[in-house]
Design a protein around this motif. Structure first.
Motif, PDB file in Angstrom:
ATOM      1  N   SER A  50       0.829  -1.198   0.000  1.00  9.62           N
ATOM      2  CA  SER A  50       0.000   0.000   0.000  1.00  9.62           C
ATOM      3  C   SER A  50       0.867   1.254   0.000  1.00  9.62           C
ATOM      4  O   SER A  50       0.627   2.193  -0.766  1.00  9.62           O
ATOM      5  CB  SER A  50      -0.925  -0.012   1.218  1.00  9.62           C
ATOM      6  OG  SER A  50      -1.611   1.204   1.340  1.00  9.62           O
ATOM      7  N   LYS A  53       2.432   1.700  -3.296  1.00  7.45           N
ATOM      8  CA  LYS A  53       1.448   1.708  -4.384  1.00  7.45           C
ATOM      9  C   LYS A  53       1.707   0.577  -5.385  1.00  7.45           C
ATOM     10  O   LYS A  53       1.753   0.774  -6.592  1.00  7.45           O
ATOM     11  CB  LYS A  53       1.404   3.058  -5.085  1.00  7.45           C
ATOM     12  CG  LYS A  53       0.860   4.153  -4.191  1.00  7.45           C
ATOM     13  CD  LYS A  53       0.652   5.419  -4.950  1.00  7.45           C
ATOM     14  CE  LYS A  53       0.086   6.477  -4.000  1.00  7.45           C
ATOM     15  NZ  LYS A  53      -0.060   7.760  -4.655  1.00  7.45           N
ATOM     16  N   HIS A 130     -10.380  -5.132  -8.250  1.00  6.51           N
ATOM     17  CA  HIS A 130     -11.421  -5.038  -7.233  1.00  6.51           C
ATOM     18  C   HIS A 130     -12.672  -5.828  -7.632  1.00  6.51           C
ATOM     19  O   HIS A 130     -13.331  -6.430  -6.785  1.00  6.51           O
ATOM     20  CB  HIS A 130     -11.746  -3.571  -6.959  1.00  6.51           C
ATOM     21  CG  HIS A 130     -10.619  -2.862  -6.280  1.00  6.51           C
ATOM     22  ND1 HIS A 130      -9.521  -2.394  -6.980  1.00  6.51           N
ATOM     23  CD2 HIS A 130     -10.407  -2.565  -4.985  1.00  6.51           C
ATOM     24  CE1 HIS A 130      -8.678  -1.838  -6.130  1.00  6.51           C
ATOM     25  NE2 HIS A 130      -9.187  -1.926  -4.916  1.00  6.51           N
ATOM     26  N   VAL A 147      -5.145  -4.289  -3.114  1.00 11.02           N
ATOM     27  CA  VAL A 147      -4.389  -3.055  -2.947  1.00 11.02           C
ATOM     28  C   VAL A 147      -4.405  -2.342  -4.291  1.00 11.02           C
ATOM     29  O   VAL A 147      -4.022  -2.913  -5.309  1.00 11.02           O
ATOM     30  CB  VAL A 147      -2.932  -3.326  -2.511  1.00 11.02           C
ATOM     31  CG1 VAL A 147      -2.164  -2.017  -2.362  1.00 11.02           C
ATOM     32  CG2 VAL A 147      -2.890  -4.124  -1.219  1.00 11.02           C
ATOM     33  N   SER A 148      -4.849  -1.093  -4.289  1.00  6.96           N
ATOM     34  CA  SER A 148      -4.927  -0.308  -5.514  1.00  6.96           C
ATOM     35  C   SER A 148      -3.547   0.159  -5.944  1.00  6.96           C
ATOM     36  O   SER A 148      -2.780   0.695  -5.143  1.00  6.96           O
ATOM     37  CB  SER A 148      -5.827   0.910  -5.304  1.00  6.96           C
ATOM     38  OG  SER A 148      -5.749   1.776  -6.415  1.00  6.96           O
ATOM     39  N   THR A 151      -3.812   4.307  -6.042  1.00  9.71           N
ATOM     40  CA  THR A 151      -3.920   5.080  -4.809  1.00  9.71           C
ATOM     41  C   THR A 151      -3.226   4.443  -3.607  1.00  9.71           C
ATOM     42  O   THR A 151      -3.016   5.110  -2.599  1.00  9.71           O
ATOM     43  CB  THR A 151      -5.406   5.278  -4.430  1.00  9.71           C
ATOM     44  OG1 THR A 151      -5.980   4.006  -4.123  1.00  9.71           O
ATOM     45  CG2 THR A 151      -6.171   5.945  -5.561  1.00  9.71           C
ATOM     46  N   GLN A 153      -4.675   2.382  -1.841  1.00 10.32           N
ATOM     47  CA  GLN A 153      -5.791   2.095  -0.935  1.00 10.32           C
ATOM     48  C   GLN A 153      -6.010   0.589  -0.795  1.00 10.32           C
ATOM     49  O   GLN A 153      -5.945  -0.152  -1.776  1.00 10.32           O
ATOM     50  CB  GLN A 153      -7.057   2.761  -1.478  1.00 10.32           C
ATOM     51  CG  GLN A 153      -8.246   2.692  -0.556  1.00 10.32           C
ATOM     52  CD  GLN A 153      -9.440   3.394  -1.176  1.00 10.32           C
ATOM     53  OE1 GLN A 153      -9.941   2.982  -2.207  1.00 10.32           O
ATOM     54  NE2 GLN A 153      -9.880   4.464  -0.540  1.00 10.32           N
ATOM     55  N   SER A 155      -8.536  -2.498   0.135  1.00  3.73           N
ATOM     56  CA  SER A 155      -9.953  -2.848   0.182  1.00  3.73           C
ATOM     57  C   SER A 155     -10.092  -4.301   0.599  1.00  3.73           C
ATOM     58  O   SER A 155      -9.231  -5.131   0.301  1.00  3.73           O
ATOM     59  CB  SER A 155     -10.612  -2.650  -1.184  1.00  3.73           C
ATOM     60  OG  SER A 155     -10.515  -1.305  -1.588  1.00  3.73           O
ATOM     61  N   ALA A 164     -13.956  -0.391   1.212  1.00  2.27           N
ATOM     62  CA  ALA A 164     -12.803   0.347   0.687  1.00  2.27           C
ATOM     63  C   ALA A 164     -12.094   1.111   1.791  1.00  2.27           C
ATOM     64  O   ALA A 164     -12.669   1.398   2.841  1.00  2.27           O
ATOM     65  CB  ALA A 164     -13.285   1.305  -0.403  1.00  2.27           C
ATOM     66  N   ASP A 165     -10.846   1.462   1.524  1.00  5.18           N
ATOM     67  CA  ASP A 165     -10.036   2.284   2.423  1.00  5.18           C
ATOM     68  C   ASP A 165      -9.931   1.701   3.818  1.00  5.18           C
ATOM     69  O   ASP A 165     -10.187   2.368   4.819  1.00  5.18           O
ATOM     70  CB  ASP A 165     -10.568   3.722   2.469  1.00  5.18           C
ATOM     71  CG  ASP A 165      -9.494   4.697   2.919  1.00  5.18           C
ATOM     72  OD1 ASP A 165      -8.312   4.339   2.877  1.00  5.18           O
ATOM     73  OD2 ASP A 165      -9.859   5.824   3.316  1.00  5.18           O
ATOM     74  N   SER A 167      -7.865   0.358   6.946  1.00 11.00           N
ATOM     75  CA  SER A 167      -6.540   0.688   7.514  1.00 11.00           C
ATOM     76  C   SER A 167      -5.845  -0.570   7.989  1.00 11.00           C
ATOM     77  O   SER A 167      -6.430  -1.601   8.185  1.00 11.00           O
ATOM     78  CB  SER A 167      -6.696   1.676   8.668  1.00 11.00           C
ATOM     79  OG  SER A 167      -7.496   1.107   9.683  1.00 11.00           O
TER      80      SER A 167
END
Length: 167
Positions: A50, A53, A130, A147-148, A151, A153, A155, A164-165, A167
């Motif tokens: 993450s 990226k 996703h 993992v995007s 971004t 981010q 999920s 989404a998002d 932590s």
């Protein structure tokens, strides 16, 4: 011939029905991810990817086996570790496309093909990684972590829903 035609026509619906039946534990048996150090390694790898990226899709098999999807990828049968997961998803690597599937404390396979969600709302606003995370959780009781690449981010997909998002 009619029975074969019906099976072919309704293949995905039959698979979903069998997956739902398979969600029930039989005699208390089931393959849960229980070793804490495996969970820690997955979390550390996802956090590292993450921050960098680096796109990733990790699927954790639960009670319903994912053999069909494991067979679509490159067999690994290796102990799960943060370094192994991070090396699989490095950009330009031979295994970075597709999903890594974890079975118990083993990485069963990498570069696996997964079904995409057929939900038209999700298809418009999400990328392939996703949509695959949602798709595999629609057909099984697996947990999928995406993992995007754009971004970073994180999920989490469970039971066809995407959070989404995380932590």
């Amino acid at each position: 011939y009619l029975a074969i035609a019906v099976i072919v026509m309704f293949q995905s619906e039959i698979r979903r029905l069998l997956a739902r039946i398979g969600r029930f534990r039989w005699l208390g048996l089931g393959g849960r991810l229980e070793r804490r150090e495996i969970v820690d390694d997955i979390v550390l790898a996802v956090q590292q990817m993450s921050e960098s990226k680096v796109g990733a899709l990790i699927v954790v098999e639960r009670d319903i086996g994912l053999r069909t999807f494991v067979e679509s990828g490159v067999a690994m049968n290796a102990l799960v570790s943060r370094d192994l997961l991070c090396s699989i998803f490095q950009r330009g690597g031979a295994l970075h496309d597709g999903a890594a599937i974890i079975q118990g404390d083993r990485l069963g396979a990498a570069a696996c093909f997964l079904p995409l969600t057929t939900n038209p709302v999700m298809a418009r606003r999400l990328g392939t990684r996703h949509r695959a995370a949602i798709g595999v959780t629609e057909e099984s009781d697996a947990l999928a972590i995406a993992v995007s690449e754009e971004t970073g981010q994180i999920s989490l997909a469970v039971r066809g829903d995407l959070e989404a998002d995380v932590s």
